[in-house]
Design a protein around this motif. Structure first.
Motif, PDB file in Angstrom:
ATOM      1  N   GLU A  24      -5.060  28.670   9.256  1.00  0.00           N
ATOM      2  CA  GLU A  24      -5.131  28.864  10.625  1.00  0.00           C
ATOM      3  C   GLU A  24      -6.709  28.207  11.091  1.00  0.00           C
ATOM      4  O   GLU A  24      -7.543  28.682  10.522  1.00  0.00           O
ATOM      5  CB  GLU A  24      -4.907  30.423  10.934  1.00  0.00           C
ATOM      6  N   PRO A  25      -6.330  27.167  11.565  1.00  0.00           N
ATOM      7  CA  PRO A  25      -7.958  26.452  11.908  1.00  0.00           C
ATOM      8  C   PRO A  25      -8.851  27.438  12.678  1.00  0.00           C
ATOM      9  O   PRO A  25      -8.544  28.255  13.574  1.00  0.00           O
ATOM     10  CB  PRO A  25      -7.665  25.032  12.624  1.00  0.00           C
ATOM     11  N   ILE A  26     -10.112  27.297  12.192  1.00  0.00           N
ATOM     12  CA  ILE A  26     -11.064  28.112  13.266  1.00  0.00           C
ATOM     13  C   ILE A  26     -11.886  26.844  13.886  1.00  0.00           C
ATOM     14  O   ILE A  26     -12.041  26.861  15.155  1.00  0.00           O
ATOM     15  CB  ILE A  26     -12.152  28.769  12.187  1.00  0.00           C
ATOM     16  N   ASP A  27     -11.914  25.722  13.332  1.00  0.00           N
ATOM     17  CA  ASP A  27     -12.329  24.626  14.098  1.00  0.00           C
ATOM     18  C   ASP A  27     -11.938  23.320  13.023  1.00  0.00           C
ATOM     19  O   ASP A  27     -11.277  23.743  12.244  1.00  0.00           O
ATOM     20  CB  ASP A  27     -13.912  24.547  14.143  1.00  0.00           C
ATOM     21  N   PRO A  28     -12.138  21.829  13.137  1.00  0.00           N
ATOM     22  CA  PRO A  28     -11.763  21.011  12.359  1.00  0.00           C
ATOM     23  C   PRO A  28     -11.695  20.908  10.968  1.00  0.00           C
ATOM     24  O   PRO A  28     -11.087  20.579  10.188  1.00  0.00           O
ATOM     25  CB  PRO A  28     -12.361  19.944  13.003  1.00  0.00           C
ATOM     26  N   VAL A  29     -13.023  21.797  10.544  1.00  0.00           N
ATOM     27  CA  VAL A  29     -13.296  21.895   8.936  1.00  0.00           C
ATOM     28  C   VAL A  29     -12.982  23.331   8.434  1.00  0.00           C
ATOM     29  O   VAL A  29     -13.170  23.255   7.178  1.00  0.00           O
ATOM     30  CB  VAL A  29     -14.601  21.525   8.726  1.00  0.00           C
ATOM     31  N   ARG A  30     -12.842  24.205   9.254  1.00  0.00           N
ATOM     32  CA  ARG A  30     -12.609  25.528   8.573  1.00  0.00           C
ATOM     33  C   ARG A  30     -11.371  26.262   9.123  1.00  0.00           C
ATOM     34  O   ARG A  30     -10.841  26.068  10.054  1.00  0.00           O
ATOM     35  CB  ARG A  30     -13.675  26.532   9.001  1.00  0.00           C
ATOM     36  N   TYR A  31     -10.902  27.054   7.904  1.00  0.00           N
ATOM     37  CA  TYR A  31      -9.587  27.918   8.274  1.00  0.00           C
ATOM     38  C   TYR A  31      -9.528  29.484   7.911  1.00  0.00           C
ATOM     39  O   TYR A  31     -10.513  29.815   6.922  1.00  0.00           O
ATOM     40  CB  TYR A  31      -8.517  26.959   7.769  1.00  0.00           C
ATOM     41  N   ILE A  32      -8.784  30.147   8.180  1.00  0.00           N
ATOM     42  CA  ILE A  32      -8.363  31.273   7.735  1.00  0.00           C
ATOM     43  C   ILE A  32      -7.129  31.157   6.799  1.00  0.00           C
ATOM     44  O   ILE A  32      -6.295  30.434   7.366  1.00  0.00           O
ATOM     45  CB  ILE A  32      -7.942  32.390   8.641  1.00  0.00           C
ATOM     46  N   ALA A  33      -7.075  31.695   5.854  1.00  0.00           N
ATOM     47  CA  ALA A  33      -5.919  31.664   4.934  1.00  0.00           C
ATOM     48  C   ALA A  33      -5.340  32.879   4.222  1.00  0.00           C
ATOM     49  O   ALA A  33      -6.405  33.615   3.808  1.00  0.00           O
ATOM     50  CB  ALA A  33      -6.157  30.431   4.067  1.00  0.00           C
ATOM     51  N   ASN A  34      -4.257  32.934   3.350  1.00  0.00           N
ATOM     52  CA  ASN A  34      -4.023  33.952   2.455  1.00  0.00           C
ATOM     53  C   ASN A  34      -4.163  33.200   1.196  1.00  0.00           C
ATOM     54  O   ASN A  34      -4.034  32.234   1.182  1.00  0.00           O
ATOM     55  CB  ASN A  34      -2.659  34.373   2.833  1.00  0.00           C
ATOM     56  N   ARG A  35      -4.140  34.242   0.117  1.00  0.00           N
ATOM     57  CA  ARG A  35      -4.222  33.863  -1.448  1.00  0.00           C
ATOM     58  C   ARG A  35      -2.838  33.406  -1.536  1.00  0.00           C
ATOM     59  O   ARG A  35      -2.123  34.462  -1.626  1.00  0.00           O
ATOM     60  CB  ARG A  35      -4.787  34.754  -1.986  1.00  0.00           C
ATOM     61  N   SER A  36      -2.431  32.203  -2.036  1.00  0.00           N
ATOM     62  CA  SER A  36      -1.020  32.013  -2.720  1.00  0.00           C
ATOM     63  C   SER A  36      -1.231  30.611  -3.141  1.00  0.00           C
ATOM     64  O   SER A  36      -1.597  29.632  -2.491  1.00  0.00           O
ATOM     65  CB  SER A  36      -0.125  31.914  -1.558  1.00  0.00           C
ATOM     66  N   SER A  37      -0.683  30.384  -4.252  1.00  0.00           N
ATOM     67  CA  SER A  37      -0.536  29.303  -5.296  1.00  0.00           C
ATOM     68  C   SER A  37       0.679  28.661  -4.777  1.00  0.00           C
ATOM     69  O   SER A  37       0.856  27.141  -5.085  1.00  0.00           O
ATOM     70  CB  SER A  37      -0.603  29.482  -6.811  1.00  0.00           C
ATOM     71  N   GLY A  38       1.703  29.181  -4.356  1.00  0.00           N
ATOM     72  CA  GLY A  38       2.905  28.675  -4.139  1.00  0.00           C
ATOM     73  C   GLY A  38       4.057  28.458  -5.325  1.00  0.00           C
ATOM     74  O   GLY A  38       4.994  28.285  -5.083  1.00  0.00           O
ATOM     75  N   GLU A  76       0.841  23.401   8.149  1.00  0.00           N
ATOM     76  CA  GLU A  76      -0.219  24.273   7.876  1.00  0.00           C
ATOM     77  C   GLU A  76      -0.313  25.527   8.166  1.00  0.00           C
ATOM     78  O   GLU A  76      -0.733  26.496   7.701  1.00  0.00           O
ATOM     79  CB  GLU A  76      -1.306  23.284   8.363  1.00  0.00           C
ATOM     80  N   THR A  77       0.213  25.705   9.549  1.00  0.00           N
ATOM     81  CA  THR A  77      -0.101  27.111  10.183  1.00  0.00           C
ATOM     82  C   THR A  77       1.208  27.869  10.442  1.00  0.00           C
ATOM     83  O   THR A  77       2.425  27.175  10.052  1.00  0.00           O
ATOM     84  CB  THR A  77      -0.381  26.710  11.773  1.00  0.00           C
ATOM     85  N   ALA A  78       1.112  29.118  10.638  1.00  0.00           N
ATOM     86  CA  ALA A  78       2.280  30.029  10.766  1.00  0.00           C
ATOM     87  C   ALA A  78       3.173  29.410  11.737  1.00  0.00           C
ATOM     88  O   ALA A  78       4.558  29.372  11.774  1.00  0.00           O
ATOM     89  CB  ALA A  78       1.789  31.439  10.905  1.00  0.00           C
ATOM     90  N   ARG A  79       2.841  28.972  13.059  1.00  0.00           N
ATOM     91  CA  ARG A  79       3.550  28.406  13.991  1.00  0.00           C
ATOM     92  C   ARG A  79       4.289  27.240  13.561  1.00  0.00           C
ATOM     93  O   ARG A  79       5.720  26.859  13.962  1.00  0.00           O
ATOM     94  CB  ARG A  79       2.899  28.281  15.333  1.00  0.00           C
ATOM     95  N   PHE A  96      11.770  34.189   2.041  1.00  0.00           N
ATOM     96  CA  PHE A  96      10.609  33.914   2.754  1.00  0.00           C
ATOM     97  C   PHE A  96       9.512  34.378   1.561  1.00  0.00           C
ATOM     98  O   PHE A  96       9.349  35.653   1.439  1.00  0.00           O
ATOM     99  CB  PHE A  96      10.449  34.730   3.883  1.00  0.00           C
ATOM    100  N   CYS A  97       8.922  33.298   0.882  1.00  0.00           N
ATOM    101  CA  CYS A  97       8.126  33.778  -0.017  1.00  0.00           C
ATOM    102  C   CYS A  97       6.647  33.230   0.276  1.00  0.00           C
ATOM    103  O   CYS A  97       5.819  33.760  -0.364  1.00  0.00           O
ATOM    104  CB  CYS A  97       8.458  32.843  -1.449  1.00  0.00           C
ATOM    105  N   ALA A  98       6.283  32.657   1.492  1.00  0.00           N
ATOM    106  CA  ALA A  98       5.209  32.184   1.943  1.00  0.00           C
ATOM    107  C   ALA A  98       4.210  33.571   2.019  1.00  0.00           C
ATOM    108  O   ALA A  98       4.748  34.492   2.327  1.00  0.00           O
ATOM    109  CB  ALA A  98       5.358  31.350   3.031  1.00  0.00           C
ATOM    110  N   ALA A  99       3.199  33.181   1.843  1.00  0.00           N
ATOM    111  CA  ALA A  99       1.857  34.314   2.322  1.00  0.00           C
ATOM    112  C   ALA A  99       1.445  33.880   3.551  1.00  0.00           C
ATOM    113  O   ALA A  99       0.400  32.857   3.708  1.00  0.00           O
ATOM    114  CB  ALA A  99       0.845  34.380   1.253  1.00  0.00           C
ATOM    115  N   VAL A 100       2.111  34.266   4.705  1.00  0.00           N
ATOM    116  CA  VAL A 100       1.692  33.739   5.935  1.00  0.00           C
ATOM    117  C   VAL A 100       0.321  34.527   6.421  1.00  0.00           C
ATOM    118  O   VAL A 100       0.489  35.881   6.458  1.00  0.00           O
ATOM    119  CB  VAL A 100       2.914  34.119   6.955  1.00  0.00           C
ATOM    120  N   ALA A 101      -0.592  33.792   7.196  1.00  0.00           N
ATOM    121  CA  ALA A 101      -1.608  34.528   7.619  1.00  0.00           C
ATOM    122  C   ALA A 101      -1.167  35.351   8.689  1.00  0.00           C
ATOM    123  O   ALA A 101      -0.318  34.724   9.784  1.00  0.00           O
ATOM    124  CB  ALA A 101      -2.752  33.246   8.111  1.00  0.00           C
ATOM    125  N   ASP A 102      -1.616  36.390   8.980  1.00  0.00           N
ATOM    126  CA  ASP A 102      -1.114  37.382   9.933  1.00  0.00           C
ATOM    127  C   ASP A 102      -1.706  37.224  11.174  1.00  0.00           C
ATOM    128  O   ASP A 102      -1.087  37.455  12.141  1.00  0.00           O
ATOM    129  CB  ASP A 102      -1.581  38.830   9.545  1.00  0.00           C
TER     130      ASP A 102
END
Ligand code: CTP
Ligand code: CA
Length: 228
Positions: A24-38, A76-79, A96-102
């Motif tokens: 989930e982007p904060i700005d073009p270079v930063r994001y919030i994410a969950n930990r998940s290798s997939g 990239e994003t939850a949406r 639904f195995c994804a670690a979706v950012a809440d």
């Protein structure tokens, strides 16, 4: 692996699988994410395809190759993940195995935030992301016959998993203990409990590939007697 008619067990069945984190982007270079290798989600997609299912894998950013024999949609994003899942419907089953950012930031900036701008660290305003699993499980029309969620927990694993089963309206929850000592996060092995309306089955610790194959077989069992 074959039915009496000599077909793969999931031939003709459509399954959607989500895997990986969302960013989930904060700005073009930063994001919030969950930990998940997939690793677990991708393994499930492969295992379902190996049983003959037509699999759409909706994957967040991961460092894994696209599985062979699977249609992989990158998001990239939850949406974006929700939109890709909806676009892959109808399906017979969904996992639904994804670690979706809440949460996502309320309006990511189009320009990079600069430290020198002053004022100290930015206060991020977060808003809740859509719950993809709950959205699909509660569809009034065209709900997949079998909706499977995951629950990664660090405490009271079964208690939280049972609560999630009820809250999200799904059929099964695959609960796993991801407390640091287990090494599940990013590792190759997993210890899971299959929580259904009937009760709880605790599986032995297995490779993520073996967990995926066992789950795919259970999904084939569940879909076997259904008529379409
Ligand atoms: N999930 C989802 N969309 C979300 C959040 C979660 O589809 N926005 C799905 C996950 O893929 C998983 C299940 O819901 O299958 C449970 O996710 P989890 O994070 O454990 O549950 P939450 O309801 O988000 O609760 P919490 O994080 O507070 O434990
Ligand atoms: Ca969550």
């Amino acid at each position: 692996l074959l039915t009496r008619r000599g077909e793969p067990r999931l031939a003709g069945r459509r399954v959607v699988v989500t895997s990986g984190p969302t960013h989930e982007p904060i700005d073009p270079v930063r994001y919030i994410a969950n930990r998940s290798s997939g690793k677990q989600g991708h393994a499930i997609a492969r295992a379902l395809a190996a049983l003959g299912a037509e699999v759409t894998l909706v994957s967040g950013p991961v460092a894994l190759p696209d599985p062979a024999g699977v249609r992989t949609v990158h998001v990239e994003t939850a949406r974006e993940m929700l939109a890709a899942v909806e676009a892959a419907m109808p399906s017979d089953a969904a996992v639904f195995c994804a670690a979706v950012a809440d949460w996502r930031t309320d309006g990511a900036g189009a320009e990079k935030m600069k430290k020198e701008a002053g004022g100290g660290p930015p206060a991020l305003r977060l808003v809740e992301n859509p719950d993809i699993l709950a959205t699909v499980a509660r569809r009034a029309e065209g709900r997949p016959a079998l909706v499977v969620g995951f629950a990664a927990e660090t405490t009271k694993v079964l208690e939280h998993a049972r609560a999630k089963l009820a809250r999200k309206g799904c059929d099964w929850i695959v609960a796993n203990d991801v407390s640091a000592a287990t090494g599940v996060m990013g590792g190759d092995r997993n210890t899971v409990h299959l929580v259904t309306g009937e009760g709880v089955e605790s599986w032995p610790t297995m490779d993520k590939d073996a967990v995926a194959r066992a789950l795919a077989e259970r999904i084939a069992d569940a879909l076997k007697d259904r008529q379409w």
